[in-house]
Design a protein around this motif. Structure first.
Motif, PDB file in Angstrom:
ATOM      1  N   ARG A 348       0.886  -1.155  -0.083  1.00 45.17           N
ATOM      2  CA  ARG A 348      -0.187  -0.141   0.126  1.00 45.17           C
ATOM      3  C   ARG A 348       0.797   1.332  -0.132  1.00 45.17           C
ATOM      4  N   LEU A 349       2.085   1.094   0.228  1.00 48.39           N
ATOM      5  CA  LEU A 349       3.106   2.409   0.267  1.00 48.39           C
ATOM      6  C   LEU A 349       3.875   2.128  -1.072  1.00 48.39           C
ATOM      7  N   SER A 350       3.751   1.452  -1.607  1.00 48.16           N
ATOM      8  CA  SER A 350       4.589   1.178  -3.105  1.00 48.16           C
ATOM      9  C   SER A 350       3.831   1.740  -4.346  1.00 48.16           C
ATOM     10  N   THR A 351       4.559   1.945  -5.385  1.00 51.31           N
ATOM     11  CA  THR A 351       3.966   2.590  -6.623  1.00 51.31           C
ATOM     12  C   THR A 351       4.830   1.818  -7.752  1.00 51.31           C
ATOM     13  N   VAL A 352       3.660   1.339  -8.422  1.00 49.51           N
ATOM     14  CA  VAL A 352       4.086   0.683  -9.841  1.00 49.51           C
ATOM     15  C   VAL A 352       4.388   1.471 -10.803  1.00 49.51           C
ATOM     16  N   SER A 353       5.318   1.195 -11.688  1.00 46.57           N
ATOM     17  CA  SER A 353       5.774   1.894 -12.788  1.00 46.57           C
ATOM     18  C   SER A 353       4.875   1.780 -13.848  1.00 46.57           C
ATOM     19  N   ALA A 354       4.987   2.698 -14.899  1.00 48.10           N
ATOM     20  CA  ALA A 354       3.887   2.857 -16.048  1.00 48.10           C
ATOM     21  C   ALA A 354       3.786   1.576 -16.613  1.00 48.10           C
ATOM     22  N   ASP A 355       4.772   0.815 -16.698  1.00 47.52           N
ATOM     23  CA  ASP A 355       4.522  -0.646 -17.457  1.00 47.52           C
ATOM     24  C   ASP A 355       3.851  -1.597 -16.574  1.00 47.52           C
ATOM     25  N   GLY A 356       3.590  -1.151 -15.460  1.00 42.66           N
ATOM     26  CA  GLY A 356       2.517  -2.097 -14.719  1.00 42.66           C
ATOM     27  C   GLY A 356       2.986  -3.247 -14.187  1.00 42.66           C
ATOM     28  N   ILE A 357       4.240  -3.482 -14.450  1.00 48.26           N
ATOM     29  CA  ILE A 357       4.994  -4.878 -14.188  1.00 48.26           C
ATOM     30  C   ILE A 357       6.041  -4.517 -13.101  1.00 48.26           C
ATOM     31  N   HIS A 358       6.626  -3.537 -12.827  1.00 42.12           N
ATOM     32  CA  HIS A 358       7.748  -3.333 -11.904  1.00 42.12           C
ATOM     33  C   HIS A 358       7.325  -2.273 -11.026  1.00 42.12           C
ATOM     34  N   TYR A 359       8.121  -2.195  -9.676  1.00 43.42           N
ATOM     35  CA  TYR A 359       7.930  -1.015  -8.917  1.00 43.42           C
ATOM     36  C   TYR A 359       8.872   0.054  -9.047  1.00 43.42           C
ATOM     37  N   GLU A 360       8.579   1.267  -8.973  1.00 46.83           N
ATOM     38  CA  GLU A 360       9.552   2.081  -9.083  1.00 46.83           C
ATOM     39  C   GLU A 360       9.861   2.927  -7.844  1.00 46.83           C
ATOM     40  N   ARG A 361       8.877   2.837  -6.977  1.00 43.15           N
ATOM     41  CA  ARG A 361       9.249   3.276  -5.632  1.00 43.15           C
ATOM     42  C   ARG A 361       8.476   2.078  -4.665  1.00 43.15           C
ATOM     43  N   ALA A 362       8.960   1.778  -3.571  1.00 41.80           N
ATOM     44  CA  ALA A 362       8.478   0.616  -2.825  1.00 41.80           C
ATOM     45  C   ALA A 362       8.976   0.907  -1.160  1.00 41.80           C
ATOM     46  N   ALA A 363       8.048   0.309  -0.532  1.00 42.36           N
ATOM     47  CA  ALA A 363       8.479   0.310   1.063  1.00 42.36           C
ATOM     48  C   ALA A 363       8.469  -1.050   1.288  1.00 42.36           C
ATOM     49  N   ILE A 364       9.673  -1.351   2.216  1.00 38.60           N
ATOM     50  CA  ILE A 364       9.660  -2.550   2.855  1.00 38.60           C
ATOM     51  C   ILE A 364      10.027  -2.518   4.114  1.00 38.60           C
ATOM     52  N   GLN A 365       9.723  -3.780   5.094  1.00 41.58           N
ATOM     53  CA  GLN A 365       9.712  -3.719   6.496  1.00 41.58           C
ATOM     54  C   GLN A 365      10.629  -4.882   6.752  1.00 41.58           C
ATOM     55  N   GLU A 366      11.798  -4.633   7.468  1.00 44.47           N
ATOM     56  CA  GLU A 366      12.771  -5.580   7.970  1.00 44.47           C
ATOM     57  C   GLU A 366      12.481  -5.914   9.521  1.00 44.47           C
ATOM     58  N   ILE A 367      12.228  -7.040   9.577  1.00 46.98           N
ATOM     59  CA  ILE A 367      11.898  -7.554  11.054  1.00 46.98           C
ATOM     60  C   ILE A 367      13.427  -7.977  11.683  1.00 46.98           C
ATOM     61  N   TRP A 368      13.757  -7.378  12.551  1.00 48.64           N
ATOM     62  CA  TRP A 368      15.224  -7.764  12.994  1.00 48.64           C
ATOM     63  C   TRP A 368      14.964  -8.412  14.564  1.00 48.64           C
TER      64      TRP A 368
END
Length: 368
Positions: A348-368
């Motif tokens: 929900r915090l990520s953005t798909v690129s114009a090609d609809g296949i790849h992410y151009e902006r993404a958010a990830i959570q690292e659990i330590w």
């Protein structure tokens, strides 16, 4: 005797063709404050095209338009229900107006924004559902075409300031008719087309109409210049190419499904990233039970999921940390294997690129 038989056969074939009908159903939001002029231009384009198609095929044109104050779901249902179709007929349904999609839907094709009041939005039909209803009429060929937004909200359709470049048409009637006969006279099955894929908008210009409709119009008129054996897939690929020639629509992507007798299905629909697969990929980078050489090889697969210049927001547990380029992020995950318990892609915090296949902006959570 042989010449007489051939003459009689020719007369018979001509009569059969004459008995066919092209049912052109046009639905347009010509009362919308933003789109009214553009939708009217779209109707003019499609009226001209269907007139040319009917002429090329030598069939009757049954053209019906639903627009203005009459535009609602009830009238659309009545229009479809009242349609009388013969087995060799062609149905061409066209919609120009606002459209949208919803996050909970599995259908990549848009909802048509006929009813704009919140209490009536449940009446808005999907383009695919209308196409399915039209297919029950059992015409030889059924085409449904929606030029509208497909974004995950009810934002208004994009209007742009520059006119699309419409090239001059120099085809002869014979070459144009040959393309029409190939696409509409010889094909049997169905074609479903939408001008945009989720979560994209479509664009229009008040003077020239909708960009995708204009690109389709130009591709159809020029269909036989380069390819005598024009196909629906080639036509729609050419339409996409012409759409992307304009600055305003350079990143827009259409979707379609083609199911024709004797041809393998051609489907370009909803090519969004595979969320689960990306999660598995990110976690594989930190899985110390995998051989180091295997994890190292995974670094090269990043291009399958992210654009080259993708930026990643990194959350460590619940705290937002740095924003890093994707290449630096995957190196980080690879080097911290054993320390990170799990990686979660925050879709929900990520953005798909114009090609609809790849992410151009993404958010990830690292659990330590």
């Amino acid at each position: 005797m042989k010449k007489v038989l051939l003459l009689l056969l020719g007369i018979f074939v001509h009569q059969v063709i004459q008995a066919q009908t092209l049912h052109a159903l046009f639905v347009a939001d010509t009362k919308d404050p933003l789109l009214s002029t553009a939708c009217q231009r779209d109707l003019e384009v499609m009226h001209r095209q269907c007139t040319q198609i009917a002429s090329a095929l030598r069939v009757r044109l049954n053209e019906q338009t639903l627009s203005g104050d009459a535009l609602n779901r009830s009238n659309l249902n009545r229009l479809i229900d009242s349609l009388k179709v013969e087995p060799q007929d062609v149905i061409f349904f066209y919609y120009s107006g606002h459209g949208y999609n919803e996050s909970k839907r599995n259908d990549a094709f848009p909802l048509l924004y006929l009813h704009k009041e919140a209490a009536e939005r449940s009446q808005n039909p999907s383009l695919k559902a209308l196409h399915t209803a039209l297919k029950t009429k059992k015409a030889r060929l059924c085409i449904s075409f929606g030029d509208c937004c497909n974004n995950l909200s009810n934002n208004t359709r994009g209007m742009v300031g520059g006119k699309p470049l419409i090239r001059g048409l120099t085809l002869t009637n014979d070459s144009l008719n040959a393309a029409y006969r190939k696409l509409f006279g010889e094909a049997s099955g169905d074609v479903l087309i939408a001008s945009s894929q989720p979560p994209q908008t479509s664009c229009a210009h008040a003077d020239s109409g909708s960009y995708y409709t204009r690109a389709f119009d130009e591709a159809l008129e020029l269909a036989s210049r380069y390819n005598r054996s024009i196909s629906w897939q080639a036509l729609l690929k050419d339409t996409q190419g012409r759409l992307n020639q304009h600055v305003a629509t350079r990143d827009r992507k259409s979707i379609y499904e083609i199911h024709l007798l004797g041809q393998p299905p051609a489907v370009v629909t909803d090519p969004k990233p595979d969320f689960q697969r990306i999660n598995q990929y990110l976690n594989a980078l930190t899985d110390v039970e995998r051989p180091q050489a295997e994890r190292y090889a995974l670094l090269t697969q990043v291009k399958e999921y992210f654009t080259k210049k993708a930026r990643i927001d990194i959350y460590v547990n619940t705290t937002l940390g740095e924003v890093q380029p994707i290449e630096q992020v995957i190196q980080r995950l690879y080097l911290n294997a054993g320390k990170i318990q799990r990686i979660n892609l925050i879709e929900r915090l990520s953005t798909v690129s114009a090609d609809g296949i790849h992410y151009e902006r993404a958010a990830i959570q690292e659990i330590w």
